[in-house]
Design a protein around this motif. Structure first.
Motif, PDB file in Angstrom:
ATOM      1  N   SER A 149      34.240  28.642  48.492  1.00 46.50           N
ATOM      2  CA  SER A 149      32.977  28.888  48.616  1.00 46.50           C
ATOM      3  C   SER A 149      33.235  30.456  48.413  1.00 46.50           C
ATOM      4  CB  SER A 149      31.949  28.731  48.973  1.00 46.50           C
ATOM      5  OG  SER A 149      32.348  30.153  50.087  1.00 46.50           O
ATOM      6  N   GLY A 150      32.493  31.283  47.105  1.00 41.07           N
ATOM      7  CA  GLY A 150      32.341  32.804  46.934  1.00 41.07           C
ATOM      8  C   GLY A 150      33.711  33.263  46.187  1.00 41.07           C
ATOM      9  N   ILE A 151      33.836  34.585  46.788  1.00 41.73           N
ATOM     10  CA  ILE A 151      34.902  35.303  46.489  1.00 41.73           C
ATOM     11  C   ILE A 151      35.952  34.436  46.138  1.00 41.73           C
ATOM     12  CG2 ILE A 151      37.141  37.012  46.218  1.00 41.73           C
ATOM     13  CD1 ILE A 151      34.737  38.288  47.265  1.00 41.73           C
ATOM     14  N   GLY A 152      36.433  33.182  47.447  1.00 41.90           N
ATOM     15  CA  GLY A 152      37.817  32.327  47.665  1.00 41.90           C
ATOM     16  C   GLY A 152      38.259  31.361  46.384  1.00 41.90           C
ATOM     17  N   ARG A 153      36.961  30.475  46.057  1.00 40.67           N
ATOM     18  CA  ARG A 153      37.072  29.959  45.294  1.00 40.67           C
ATOM     19  C   ARG A 153      37.257  30.410  44.611  1.00 40.67           C
ATOM     20  NH1 ARG A 153      35.025  24.545  45.594  1.00 40.67           N
ATOM     21  NH2 ARG A 153      34.166  23.730  43.153  1.00 40.67           N
ATOM     22  N   ALA A 154      35.963  31.148  43.292  1.00 38.86           N
ATOM     23  CA  ALA A 154      36.513  32.099  42.066  1.00 38.86           C
ATOM     24  C   ALA A 154      38.604  32.137  41.990  1.00 38.86           C
ATOM     25  CB  ALA A 154      35.721  33.485  42.147  1.00 38.86           C
ATOM     26  N   LEU A 155      38.318  33.028  42.856  1.00 40.62           N
ATOM     27  CA  LEU A 155      40.018  33.446  42.906  1.00 40.62           C
ATOM     28  C   LEU A 155      41.264  32.228  43.459  1.00 40.62           C
ATOM     29  CD1 LEU A 155      41.323  36.147  43.733  1.00 40.62           C
ATOM     30  CD2 LEU A 155      41.067  35.543  45.672  1.00 40.62           C
ATOM     31  N   ALA A 156      40.829  31.391  44.232  1.00 44.34           N
ATOM     32  CA  ALA A 156      41.716  30.196  43.803  1.00 44.34           C
ATOM     33  C   ALA A 156      41.349  30.112  42.281  1.00 44.34           C
ATOM     34  CB  ALA A 156      41.474  29.156  44.474  1.00 44.34           C
ATOM     35  N   ARG A 157      40.600  29.464  42.158  1.00 45.13           N
ATOM     36  CA  ARG A 157      40.109  28.441  40.543  1.00 45.13           C
ATOM     37  C   ARG A 157      41.192  29.601  38.927  1.00 45.13           C
ATOM     38  NH1 ARG A 157      34.879  28.486  40.282  1.00 45.13           N
ATOM     39  NH2 ARG A 157      35.141  26.554  40.516  1.00 45.13           N
ATOM     40  N   ARG A 158      40.814  31.139  39.182  1.00 39.95           N
ATOM     41  CA  ARG A 158      41.458  32.536  38.432  1.00 39.95           C
ATOM     42  C   ARG A 158      42.957  31.765  38.386  1.00 39.95           C
ATOM     43  NH1 ARG A 158      43.027  34.036  35.474  1.00 39.95           N
ATOM     44  NH2 ARG A 158      42.844  35.649  33.417  1.00 39.95           N
ATOM     45  N   LEU A 159      43.317  32.097  39.525  1.00 39.52           N
ATOM     46  CA  LEU A 159      44.595  31.995  40.307  1.00 39.52           C
ATOM     47  C   LEU A 159      45.206  31.180  39.665  1.00 39.52           C
ATOM     48  CD1 LEU A 159      44.554  32.846  43.640  1.00 39.52           C
ATOM     49  CD2 LEU A 159      46.324  34.917  41.863  1.00 39.52           C
ATOM     50  N   ALA A 160      44.918  30.066  39.498  1.00 40.38           N
ATOM     51  CA  ALA A 160      45.457  28.886  39.035  1.00 40.38           C
ATOM     52  C   ALA A 160      45.579  28.325  37.366  1.00 40.38           C
ATOM     53  CB  ALA A 160      44.761  27.553  39.533  1.00 40.38           C
ATOM     54  N   ALA A 161      44.275  29.160  37.310  1.00 38.20           N
ATOM     55  CA  ALA A 161      44.108  29.406  35.439  1.00 38.20           C
ATOM     56  C   ALA A 161      45.470  30.407  35.327  1.00 38.20           C
ATOM     57  CB  ALA A 161      43.329  29.827  35.384  1.00 38.20           C
ATOM     58  N   ALA A 162      45.182  31.287  35.877  1.00 40.14           N
ATOM     59  CA  ALA A 162      47.338  31.935  35.274  1.00 40.14           C
ATOM     60  C   ALA A 162      48.161  31.748  35.821  1.00 40.14           C
ATOM     61  CB  ALA A 162      46.794  33.426  36.551  1.00 40.14           C
ATOM     62  N   GLY A 163      48.226  29.852  36.421  1.00 43.00           N
ATOM     63  CA  GLY A 163      49.840  29.944  36.265  1.00 43.00           C
ATOM     64  C   GLY A 163      50.293  29.647  37.501  1.00 43.00           C
ATOM     65  N   ALA A 164      49.856  30.532  38.550  1.00 45.67           N
ATOM     66  CA  ALA A 164      50.263  30.503  40.140  1.00 45.67           C
ATOM     67  C   ALA A 164      50.124  28.547  40.709  1.00 45.67           C
ATOM     68  CB  ALA A 164      49.515  30.964  40.860  1.00 45.67           C
ATOM     69  N   ARG A 165      50.761  28.667  41.265  1.00 46.11           N
ATOM     70  CA  ARG A 165      50.964  27.163  42.794  1.00 46.11           C
ATOM     71  C   ARG A 165      49.860  27.032  43.432  1.00 46.11           C
ATOM     72  NH1 ARG A 165      55.997  26.427  43.853  1.00 46.11           N
ATOM     73  NH2 ARG A 165      56.302  27.800  43.885  1.00 46.11           N
ATOM     74  N   VAL A 166      48.805  27.145  43.613  1.00 42.00           N
ATOM     75  CA  VAL A 166      47.696  27.546  44.808  1.00 42.00           C
ATOM     76  C   VAL A 166      47.729  26.238  45.919  1.00 42.00           C
ATOM     77  CG1 VAL A 166      45.774  28.133  44.750  1.00 42.00           C
ATOM     78  CG2 VAL A 166      46.811  28.709  42.996  1.00 42.00           C
ATOM     79  N   VAL A 167      47.835  27.226  47.183  1.00 39.13           N
ATOM     80  CA  VAL A 167      47.320  26.266  48.036  1.00 39.13           C
ATOM     81  C   VAL A 167      45.995  26.641  48.741  1.00 39.13           C
ATOM     82  CG1 VAL A 167      47.470  25.675  50.905  1.00 39.13           C
ATOM     83  CG2 VAL A 167      49.385  25.544  48.600  1.00 39.13           C
ATOM     84  N   VAL A 168      45.108  26.023  48.976  1.00 37.14           N
ATOM     85  CA  VAL A 168      43.637  26.866  49.705  1.00 37.14           C
ATOM     86  C   VAL A 168      43.218  26.268  50.491  1.00 37.14           C
ATOM     87  CG1 VAL A 168      42.267  26.795  47.505  1.00 37.14           C
ATOM     88  CG2 VAL A 168      41.696  24.452  48.675  1.00 37.14           C
TER      89      VAL A 168
END
Length: 269
Positions: A29-48
């Motif tokens: 939730s919150g900042i973490g969720r928004a940040l994960a979404r934005r990082l994925a949109a930037a092309g990063a491979r994300v683990v949450v």
């Protein structure tokens, strides 16, 4: 699309995030969720990661990331998270230590212990796991979500204020100690953000007023900061002025904070 490995790019290159392996804690939730979404949109491979398994899985499904629920505040939990993330990503280029708690007026021994576990020791455990590889590679980035409370204070919540000060101090120590060996440390210190941790009632009105940001705005500010190496990320720029006043005019600062506390007391009295 084939992306160059993050290790082949300087971490100040605007495209270094493309293909980078990143981990975000507190991503339910919150900042973490928004940040994960934005990082994925930037092309990063994300683990949450999040202690709330359902929320963690929901974020992972939303952005196409691997969800590894668990306790990012314990040594064993962080070891399991890093091991699982390495198995999926191959390498971790950036770790966003975003998980945090706020206990409000609860200043019991248990509240103090949990606040330090989540708001401080989570970062210590992450560094213990990640530093050997990053120092060997000569590259790595740790982004610590602290708070403006870690630079200033937070009325009504001693465990939160003190633990966030410790989080800032530890991030600074890491930067001083390893900054010339390839480690980039950044410290995110927002004021009011519309998250589950935002105090409500009189505290929220007195401390933040209407100056509350959406998590998505904070995430955008972080993405911008990732193109540089500045230590502080301040979504509320006025925090820098407040911090300077606190450092250079401490008595004036304390008088102002006491007035705010008196107003809070009058509302609750």
């Amino acid at each position: 699309m084939n992306h160059p490995p993050a290790g082949s790019l300087r971490m100040t290159d605007p495209v270094w995030l493309e293909g980078a392996g990143v981990v975000v804690t507190g991503a339910g939730s919150g900042i973490g969720r928004a940040l994960a979404r934005r990082l994925a949109a930037a092309g990063a491979r994300v683990v949450v990661n999040d202690l709330d398994a359902a929320a963690c899985e929901a974020t992972g499904q939303d952005i196409g990331a691997l969800a590894l629920p668990g306790d990012a505040a314990s040594a064993d939990g962080v070891a399991a998270l890093v091991s699982g993330a390495l198995g999926h990503l191959g390498s971790i280029d950036a770790y966003f230590a975003n998980a945090g708690i706020e206990t409000g007026a609860d200043a019991s021994p248990a509240a103090w212990e949990r606040s330090f576990a989540v708001n401080v020791m989570a970062h210590v455990h992450a560094a213990d796991q990640l530093l050997p590889d990053w120092l060997e590679r000569g590259a790595g980035r740790l982004v610590v979500t602290a708070s403006a409370a870690g630079l200033l204070t937070m009325l009504g919540s001693a465990p939160y204020s003190v633990s966030k000060h410790a989080a800032v101090a530890y991030a600074e120590w890491l930067s001083v100690t390893y900054g010339d060996r390839g480690l980039t440390v950044q410290c995110l210190c927002p004021q009011g953000v519309q998250t589950p941790l935002l105090p409500g009632g009189s505290v929220g009105e007195v401390v933040f007023g209407d100056d509350v940001l959406a998590p998505e705005q904070v995430a955008e500010d972080v993405i911008t900061a990732l193109h540089g190496e500045e230590f502080y990320i301040l979504p509320h720029p006025e925090v820098a002025t407040f911090y300077a006043t606190r450092a250079t005019q401490p008595e004036r600062w304390l008088r102002g904070m006491r007035r705010m506390q008196a107003e809070l007391d009058s509302r609750s009295g």
